[in-house]
Design an enzyme around this catalytic site. Structure first.
Site, mmCIF file in Angstrom:
data_model
loop_
_atom_site.group_PDB
_atom_site.id
_atom_site.type_symbol
_atom_site.label_atom_id
_atom_site.label_comp_id
_atom_site.label_asym_id
_atom_site.label_seq_id
_atom_site.Cartn_x
_atom_site.Cartn_y
_atom_site.Cartn_z
ATOM 1 N N HIS A 255 25.720 -70.776 14.137
ATOM 2 C CA HIS A 255 26.771 -70.361 15.076
ATOM 3 C C HIS A 255 28.185 -70.739 14.643
ATOM 4 C CE1 HIS A 255 26.768 -74.581 16.285
ATOM 5 N NE2 HIS A 255 27.979 -74.350 16.750
HETATM 6 C C1 UD1 Z 1 31.339 -74.218 20.435
HETATM 7 C C2 UD1 Z 1 32.072 -75.400 19.826
HETATM 8 C C3 UD1 Z 1 31.192 -76.062 18.770
HETATM 9 C C4 UD1 Z 1 29.802 -76.375 19.306
HETATM 10 C C5 UD1 Z 1 29.212 -75.096 19.884
HETATM 11 C C6 UD1 Z 1 27.819 -75.274 20.433
HETATM 12 C C7 UD1 Z 1 34.508 -75.182 19.748
HETATM 13 C C8 UD1 Z 1 35.671 -74.908 18.897
HETATM 14 N N1 UD1 Z 1 33.297 -74.985 19.175
HETATM 15 O O1 UD1 Z 1 31.202 -73.214 19.439
HETATM 16 O O2 UD1 Z 1 31.805 -77.278 18.360
HETATM 17 O O3 UD1 Z 1 28.980 -76.865 18.268
HETATM 18 O O4 UD1 Z 1 30.075 -74.629 20.912
HETATM 19 O O5 UD1 Z 1 27.216 -74.033 20.738
HETATM 20 O O6 UD1 Z 1 34.662 -75.561 20.897
HETATM 21 N N2 UD1 Z 1 29.697 -66.832 24.195
HETATM 22 C C9 UD1 Z 1 28.859 -66.083 24.973
HETATM 23 N N3 UD1 Z 1 28.128 -66.733 25.933
HETATM 24 C C10 UD1 Z 1 28.189 -68.063 26.103
HETATM 25 C C11 UD1 Z 1 29.035 -68.805 25.275
HETATM 26 C C12 UD1 Z 1 29.774 -68.188 24.316
HETATM 27 O O7 UD1 Z 1 28.774 -64.872 24.863
HETATM 28 O O8 UD1 Z 1 27.510 -68.592 26.989
HETATM 29 C C13 UD1 Z 1 30.547 -66.173 23.189
HETATM 30 C C14 UD1 Z 1 32.026 -66.442 23.458
HETATM 31 O O9 UD1 Z 1 32.583 -65.544 24.348
HETATM 32 C C15 UD1 Z 1 32.611 -66.329 22.067
HETATM 33 C C16 UD1 Z 1 31.481 -66.851 21.186
HETATM 34 O O10 UD1 Z 1 30.284 -66.758 21.937
HETATM 35 O O11 UD1 Z 1 32.852 -64.978 21.736
HETATM 36 C C17 UD1 Z 1 31.716 -68.235 20.695
HETATM 37 O O12 UD1 Z 1 31.817 -69.177 21.738
HETATM 38 P P1 UD1 Z 1 32.804 -70.433 21.605
HETATM 39 O O13 UD1 Z 1 32.740 -71.215 22.829
HETATM 40 O O14 UD1 Z 1 34.131 -69.962 21.138
HETATM 41 O O15 UD1 Z 1 32.308 -71.274 20.391
HETATM 42 P P2 UD1 Z 1 30.872 -71.705 19.873
HETATM 43 O O16 UD1 Z 1 30.595 -70.964 18.634
HETATM 44 O O17 UD1 Z 1 29.822 -71.684 20.912
#
Ligand code: UD1
Length: 353
Positions: free
Chosen positions: A201
């Protein structure tokens, strides 16, 4: 003395840490108010953890997830500040290295509320990672820095953090694995005799097309000789779908929706090898004594590499991933415990009293 604590959390690994720390705070007699930023918002990325791990319901659910990093962090900062003005806590507790961590710490420090940081002192020395920026800034403005290991404490000393602020308690994820990895759990997939468990991820892998292509190629190669199971993060699914590679991957690899923590521990425990770019999973594999291959250039959890349970794959390519995974094995040395004794949460609760 018991304290009034606001804890800020928002992303999946923080729910796991909060499960053990909240219970310890409660046992100690602290009063805790939880703020959920909403960074992770899907049922299977958030709610399922609160249910299965019996985490107290957040008093505030801010619903701020998605979007660019600056925007997400800024909106969270504004909303958390309002919660803190209402709650007037003695201190604010934050976990790990996500945007929610930094937003919580910054909101507190600007109101002169002291910050406690759980999982302080980790460093990848790669400032292109959003997590590295979040960690360093959070550590710099925290009053209590709870570190998981000797090496993490050393990083803080080298950065000039006052030694009375650095408290080496061990890793709360060790507490969580000890507490939650026993017992049976129903899995959403029939387990093959031998398999590798995959999670991907990190932005540095999902947002870099060459990295992601190498990973897809590597996984497809491995799957020719070792079945692979991959609970997929929404970020990774979105990127693979956009690039048109999702179908190729799902033909070779058993792709699942994200699973809950108990299911994830069970999937790791029975795997022959774990293939990941997650920080937490590198350690869970270590605690469960499963060899791990980390698809990154560097790791914060260097002890797992030094002890022979974890191998990095620098210069990601299909063949290098295949060689690392198929060559993974258990080290012969007895397992050391560089991350404490599984009682980190109780020490945190006591240190805050
Ligand atoms: C985040 C953390 C990372 C942690 C990880 C665990 C930051 C910078 N990164 O990364 O340190 O290891 O979480 O998973 O804070 N999304 C969904 N549904 C959800 C959650 C996210 O669709 O329930 C989508 C978001 O809209 C976004 C993408 O997934 O487009 C990434 O989510 P984001 O929270 O930016 O970062 P992670 O990759 O999860």
């Amino acid at each position: 003395m018991s304290k009034r604590i606001v804890s800020v959390l928002g992303a999946r690994p923080q729910f796991v840490k909060a499960a053990v720390v909240s219970a310890a705070l409660q046992d100690f007699g602290h009063e805790e108010v939880m703020v959920h930023t909403g960074q992770h918002y899907d049922y299977n990325m958030s709610e399922v953890f609160f249910q299965a791990l019996n985490i107290p319901k957040p008093r505030y659910s801010l619903g701020i997830g998605g979007g660019l990093h600056g925007e997400m962090t800024g909106r969270q900062l504004m909303a958390i500040e309002q919660c803190l003005l209402t709650e007037k806590p003695d201190l604010v507790l934050v976990y790990g290295d996500t945007n929610s961590t930094l937003a919580g710490a910054l909101a507190a420090v600007k109101l002169h509320i002291p910050v406690a940081h759980v999982e302080a002192g980790l460093r990848s020395f790669n400032m292109r990672m959003p997590e590295e920026v979040n960690r360093i800034l959070t550590d710099r403005i925290s009053r209590w820095l709870f570190t998981p290991s000797v090496i993490a404490s050393g990083h803080l000393r080298a950065e000039g953090i006052a030694s009375e602020c650095v408290i080496e308690v061990g890793d709360v994820m060790h507490d969580a694995v000890l507490r939650f990895s026993r017992g049976d759990v129903e899995l959403p997939v029939a387990l093959p005799q031998r398999y590798g468990l995959v999670t991907i991820h990190r932005a540095e892998n999902t947002d870099d097309e060459a990295h992601l292509e190498a990973i897809v190629d590597g996984l497809c190669r491995v799957a020719g000789s070792l079945p692979l199971i991959m609970p997929i993060h929404p970020r990774t699914r979105q990127r693979l779908a956009t690039l048109g590679w999702l179908e190729r991957l799902t033909r070779a690899v058993q792709v699942l929706e994200p699973v809950g923590y108990l299911e994830m521990l069970a999937l790791q425990k029975h795997a022959d090898v774990v293939i990941t770019d997650s920080g937490g999973i590198q350690k869970e594999a270590f605690f469960l004594q499963v060899p791990c291959i980390t698809l990154r250039e560097e790791t914060e959890w260097v002890e797992t590499v030094d002890l022979g349970w974890n191998r990095l794959v620098p210069g990601l390519s299909g063949p290098s991933i295949e060689a690392a995974v198929l060559g993974a094995g258990r080290p012969e040395t007895a397992q050391a415990q560089p991350y404490g004794d599984g009682r980190a949460s109780a020490r945190i609760a006591a240190a805050l009293g």
